[in-house]
Design a protein around this motif. Structure first.
Motif, PDB file in Angstrom:
ATOM      1  N   GLU A 275      48.807  -9.691  91.517  1.00  0.00           N
ATOM      2  CA  GLU A 275      48.518  -9.140  90.201  1.00  0.00           C
ATOM      3  C   GLU A 275      47.337  -8.169  90.239  1.00  0.00           C
ATOM      4  OE1 GLU A 275      48.624 -12.591  87.637  1.00  0.00           O
ATOM      5  OE2 GLU A 275      50.812 -12.676  87.824  1.00  0.00           O
ATOM      6  N   SER A 276      46.327  -8.482  91.057  1.00  0.00           N
ATOM      7  CA  SER A 276      45.183  -7.577  91.083  1.00  0.00           C
ATOM      8  C   SER A 276      45.499  -6.286  91.841  1.00  0.00           C
ATOM      9  CB  SER A 276      43.936  -8.279  91.623  1.00  0.00           C
ATOM     10  OG  SER A 276      43.968  -8.280  93.021  1.00  0.00           O
ATOM     11  N   ARG A 277      46.341  -6.357  92.899  1.00  0.00           N
ATOM     12  CA  ARG A 277      46.629  -5.139  93.670  1.00  0.00           C
ATOM     13  C   ARG A 277      47.715  -4.285  93.027  1.00  0.00           C
ATOM     14  NH1 ARG A 277      44.908  -6.897  98.886  1.00  0.00           N
ATOM     15  NH2 ARG A 277      43.009  -7.999  98.343  1.00  0.00           N
ATOM     16  N   THR A 278      48.707  -4.911  92.411  1.00  0.00           N
ATOM     17  CA  THR A 278      49.839  -4.118  91.904  1.00  0.00           C
ATOM     18  C   THR A 278      49.758  -3.870  90.404  1.00  0.00           C
ATOM     19  OG1 THR A 278      51.256  -6.002  91.379  1.00  0.00           O
ATOM     20  CG2 THR A 278      51.333  -5.205  93.652  1.00  0.00           C
ATOM     21  N   LYS A 279      48.881  -4.587  89.729  1.00  0.00           N
ATOM     22  CA  LYS A 279      48.771  -4.500  88.258  1.00  0.00           C
ATOM     23  C   LYS A 279      50.074  -4.918  87.568  1.00  0.00           C
ATOM     24  CE  LYS A 279      44.790  -2.556  89.045  1.00  0.00           C
ATOM     25  NZ  LYS A 279      43.820  -3.590  89.471  1.00  0.00           N
ATOM     26  N   LEU A 280      50.878  -5.707  88.267  1.00  0.00           N
ATOM     27  CA  LEU A 280      52.129  -6.210  87.678  1.00  0.00           C
ATOM     28  C   LEU A 280      52.072  -7.734  87.676  1.00  0.00           C
ATOM     29  CD1 LEU A 280      54.798  -4.052  89.564  1.00  0.00           C
ATOM     30  CD2 LEU A 280      54.167  -3.853  87.165  1.00  0.00           C
ATOM     31  N   PRO A 281      52.788  -8.389  86.760  1.00  0.00           N
ATOM     32  CA  PRO A 281      52.853  -9.854  86.824  1.00  0.00           C
ATOM     33  C   PRO A 281      53.533 -10.258  88.136  1.00  0.00           C
ATOM     34  CG  PRO A 281      54.075  -9.008  84.909  1.00  0.00           C
ATOM     35  CD  PRO A 281      53.614  -7.815  85.684  1.00  0.00           C
ATOM     36  N   ALA A 282      52.999 -11.268  88.807  1.00  0.00           N
ATOM     37  CA  ALA A 282      53.616 -11.708  90.063  1.00  0.00           C
ATOM     38  C   ALA A 282      54.937 -12.389  89.744  1.00  0.00           C
ATOM     39  CB  ALA A 282      52.693 -12.674  90.796  1.00  0.00           C
ATOM     40  N   PRO A 283      56.043 -11.912  90.345  1.00  0.00           N
ATOM     41  CA  PRO A 283      57.347 -12.500  90.009  1.00  0.00           C
ATOM     42  C   PRO A 283      57.627 -13.811  90.739  1.00  0.00           C
ATOM     43  CG  PRO A 283      57.627 -10.598  91.438  1.00  0.00           C
ATOM     44  CD  PRO A 283      56.156 -10.778  91.278  1.00  0.00           C
ATOM     45  N   ILE A 284      56.610 -14.638  90.889  1.00  0.00           N
ATOM     46  CA  ILE A 284      56.788 -15.935  91.547  1.00  0.00           C
ATOM     47  C   ILE A 284      56.678 -17.003  90.469  1.00  0.00           C
ATOM     48  CG2 ILE A 284      55.838 -17.566  93.226  1.00  0.00           C
ATOM     49  CD1 ILE A 284      54.591 -15.103  94.645  1.00  0.00           C
ATOM     50  N   LYS A 285      57.739 -17.774  90.301  1.00  0.00           N
ATOM     51  CA  LYS A 285      57.725 -18.805  89.251  1.00  0.00           C
ATOM     52  C   LYS A 285      57.847 -20.189  89.855  1.00  0.00           C
ATOM     53  CE  LYS A 285      57.845 -16.145  85.545  1.00  0.00           C
ATOM     54  NZ  LYS A 285      57.095 -16.061  84.406  1.00  0.00           N
ATOM     55  N   VAL A 286      57.148 -21.120  89.229  1.00  0.00           N
ATOM     56  CA  VAL A 286      57.273 -22.516  89.623  1.00  0.00           C
ATOM     57  C   VAL A 286      58.515 -23.085  88.945  1.00  0.00           C
ATOM     58  CG1 VAL A 286      56.185 -24.784  89.538  1.00  0.00           C
ATOM     59  CG2 VAL A 286      54.771 -22.735  89.591  1.00  0.00           C
ATOM     60  N   VAL A 287      59.321 -23.787  89.696  1.00  0.00           N
ATOM     61  CA  VAL A 287      60.401 -24.549  89.080  1.00  0.00           C
ATOM     62  C   VAL A 287      59.942 -26.000  89.186  1.00  0.00           C
ATOM     63  CG1 VAL A 287      62.853 -25.085  89.101  1.00  0.00           C
ATOM     64  CG2 VAL A 287      62.056 -22.855  89.894  1.00  0.00           C
ATOM     65  N   TYR A 288      59.502 -26.554  88.080  1.00  0.00           N
ATOM     66  CA  TYR A 288      58.807 -27.834  88.111  1.00  0.00           C
ATOM     67  C   TYR A 288      59.609 -28.930  88.789  1.00  0.00           C
ATOM     68  CZ  TYR A 288      55.256 -25.640  85.389  1.00  0.00           C
ATOM     69  OH  TYR A 288      54.275 -24.783  85.008  1.00  0.00           O
ATOM     70  N   GLY A 289      58.956 -29.603  89.713  1.00  0.00           N
ATOM     71  CA  GLY A 289      59.578 -30.709  90.419  1.00  0.00           C
ATOM     72  C   GLY A 289      60.524 -30.272  91.531  1.00  0.00           C
ATOM     73  N   VAL A 290      60.749 -28.964  91.675  1.00  0.00           N
ATOM     74  CA  VAL A 290      61.692 -28.509  92.692  1.00  0.00           C
ATOM     75  C   VAL A 290      61.020 -27.588  93.711  1.00  0.00           C
ATOM     76  CG1 VAL A 290      63.923 -27.441  93.135  1.00  0.00           C
ATOM     77  CG2 VAL A 290      63.551 -28.639  90.987  1.00  0.00           C
ATOM     78  N   GLY A 291      60.504 -26.492  93.246  1.00  0.00           N
ATOM     79  CA  GLY A 291      59.899 -25.548  94.184  1.00  0.00           C
ATOM     80  C   GLY A 291      59.525 -24.248  93.524  1.00  0.00           C
ATOM     81  N   TYR A 292      59.813 -23.162  94.212  1.00  0.00           N
ATOM     82  CA  TYR A 292      59.444 -21.846  93.708  1.00  0.00           C
ATOM     83  C   TYR A 292      60.629 -20.901  93.762  1.00  0.00           C
ATOM     84  CZ  TYR A 292      54.516 -23.120  93.942  1.00  0.00           C
ATOM     85  OH  TYR A 292      53.306 -23.716  93.734  1.00  0.00           O
ATOM     86  N   THR A 293      60.569 -19.851  92.912  1.00  0.00           N
ATOM     87  CA  THR A 293      61.588 -18.809  92.972  1.00  0.00           C
ATOM     88  C   THR A 293      60.942 -17.444  92.753  1.00  0.00           C
ATOM     89  OG1 THR A 293      63.707 -18.086  92.082  1.00  0.00           O
ATOM     90  CG2 THR A 293      62.217 -19.075  90.516  1.00  0.00           C
ATOM     91  N   PHE A 294      61.553 -16.419  93.341  1.00  0.00           N
ATOM     92  CA  PHE A 294      61.096 -15.044  93.155  1.00  0.00           C
ATOM     93  C   PHE A 294      62.020 -14.443  92.110  1.00  0.00           C
ATOM     94  CE2 PHE A 294      60.291 -10.597  94.454  1.00  0.00           C
ATOM     95  CZ  PHE A 294      58.909 -10.643  94.553  1.00  0.00           C
ATOM     96  N   THR A 295      61.481 -14.057  90.951  1.00  0.00           N
ATOM     97  CA  THR A 295      62.350 -13.706  89.823  1.00  0.00           C
ATOM     98  C   THR A 295      62.721 -12.222  89.767  1.00  0.00           C
ATOM     99  OG1 THR A 295      60.384 -13.493  88.453  1.00  0.00           O
ATOM    100  CG2 THR A 295      61.539 -15.595  88.352  1.00  0.00           C
ATOM    101  N   ALA A 296      62.160 -11.405  90.644  1.00  0.00           N
ATOM    102  CA  ALA A 296      62.531  -9.990  90.641  1.00  0.00           C
ATOM    103  C   ALA A 296      63.494  -9.734  91.804  1.00  0.00           C
ATOM    104  CB  ALA A 296      61.283  -9.131  90.797  1.00  0.00           C
ATOM    105  N   SER A 297      64.100  -8.535  91.845  1.00  0.00           N
ATOM    106  CA  SER A 297      64.951  -8.275  93.000  1.00  0.00           C
ATOM    107  C   SER A 297      64.073  -7.834  94.165  1.00  0.00           C
ATOM    108  CB  SER A 297      66.030  -7.261  92.669  1.00  0.00           C
ATOM    109  OG  SER A 297      65.456  -6.030  92.364  1.00  0.00           O
ATOM    110  N   SER A 298      64.475  -8.230  95.348  1.00  0.00           N
ATOM    111  CA  SER A 298      63.627  -7.968  96.505  1.00  0.00           C
ATOM    112  C   SER A 298      64.475  -7.608  97.710  1.00  0.00           C
ATOM    113  CB  SER A 298      62.791  -9.202  96.828  1.00  0.00           C
ATOM    114  OG  SER A 298      63.645 -10.251  97.222  1.00  0.00           O
ATOM    115  N   VAL A 299      63.855  -6.974  98.678  1.00  0.00           N
ATOM    116  CA  VAL A 299      64.552  -6.659  99.915  1.00  0.00           C
ATOM    117  C   VAL A 299      63.586  -6.893 101.081  1.00  0.00           C
ATOM    118  CG1 VAL A 299      64.006  -4.181  99.729  1.00  0.00           C
ATOM    119  CG2 VAL A 299      65.942  -4.906 101.105  1.00  0.00           C
ATOM    120  N   ILE A 300      64.116  -7.433 102.165  1.00  0.00           N
ATOM    121  CA  ILE A 300      63.290  -7.676 103.363  1.00  0.00           C
ATOM    122  C   ILE A 300      63.660  -6.575 104.357  1.00  0.00           C
ATOM    123  CG2 ILE A 300      62.797  -9.296 105.244  1.00  0.00           C
ATOM    124  CD1 ILE A 300      63.729 -11.551 103.351  1.00  0.00           C
ATOM    125  N   GLN A 301      62.681  -5.833 104.835  1.00  0.00           N
ATOM    126  CA  GLN A 301      63.025  -4.794 105.818  1.00  0.00           C
ATOM    127  C   GLN A 301      61.943  -4.582 106.870  1.00  0.00           C
ATOM    128  OE1 GLN A 301      63.921  -1.553 103.130  1.00  0.00           O
ATOM    129  NE2 GLN A 301      61.856  -0.722 103.241  1.00  0.00           N
TER     130      GLN A 301
END
Ligand code: CA
Length: 231
Positions: free
Chosen positions: A205-231
């Motif tokens: 959030e401090s470097r990109t000035k965007l909300p971090a698209p990482i969400k907690v799924v309570y009791g389960v884990g985490y998810t990345f809520t934006a579209s992403s690509v690994i390269q």
């Protein structure tokens, strides 16, 4: 950018919904009362869609929908805790385009927004366009946001992001994350994981000035809520 106005007095839902829609590429304004709604309509950017809570502390969503309809040509999605069909009919009669109950997921609400925008021809962005993607660079351990701001990741942050992005929007289980992040002979637990994630979110959030698209799924884990690509 398509502008959405969220009118909801429950702070948690308002914040979650605003964050989710921003990550989905919309510009978002929020109002917690009927008074703030009128003010936003008079002074703010004209919204393409208003997400309107039925029960506001100083107003009734059905009456507000009729009021909005008399002055604005935007789409209206009514949001209510009530699921009964009388209310649904009342919602449509008052001018709502879509009627949703509050236990709808954020994704369902977003889908309703997009379907309404397609109907009204106001959809100006594409959810899967390359410009919306976060890029995880596996050579340089670098994460680049859709606005081209990027940040260097530590080994643990990179390992975390690599698993999260390879799940393509799915939920990544805590156990899997803890297992991957644990180095031989080192202890690692849930608290370490949460600490890494909260530090990473702040850094994004401090470097990109965007909300971090990482969400907690309570009791389960985490998810990345934006579209992403690994390269
Ligand atoms: Ca309410």
């Amino acid at each position: 950018m398509t502008h959405i106005l969220i009118v909801e007095d429950e702070p948690r839902l308002r914040k979650d919904l605003a964050g989710f829609l921003e990550l989905s590429g919309f510009s978002v304004a929020t109002a917690a009362t009927a008074h703030a709604l009128r003010q936003a309509l008079a002074e703010g950017d004209p919204p393409a869609v208003i997400i309107l809570d039925v029960g506001l502390p100083d107003g009734n969503g059905f009456e507000l929908a009729t009021e909005i309809r008399s002055t604005h040509a935007c789409g209206i999605i009514m949001l209510t805790a009530l699921g009964d069909s009388d209310d649904r009919i009342r919602g449509f009669n008052s001018g709502a385009d879509i009627y949703l109950v509050k236990h709808s997921t954020l994704r369902e609400i977003e889908a309703a927004v997009r379907s309404l925008l397609r109907r009204t021809g106001d959809l100006t962005d594409s959810p899967s366009s390359q410009d919306d993607r976060w890029v995880l660079d596996i050579t340089n351990w670098q994460l680049t946001a859709p606005n081209q701001h990027s940040l260097k990741l530590t080994a643990a942050e990179f390992a975390f992001m690599n698993i999260l992005c390879s799940h393509k929007g799915g939920v990544c289980q805590r156990e899997e994350l803890v297992e991957t992040l644990t180095r031989p002979k080192a202890s690692f637990d849930n608290r370490h994981l949460d600490a890494i994630v909260s530090r990473l979110r702040r850094k994004i959030e401090s470097r990109t000035k965007l909300p971090a698209p990482i969400k907690v799924v309570y009791g389960v884990g985490y998810t990345f809520t934006a579209s992403s690509v690994i390269q």
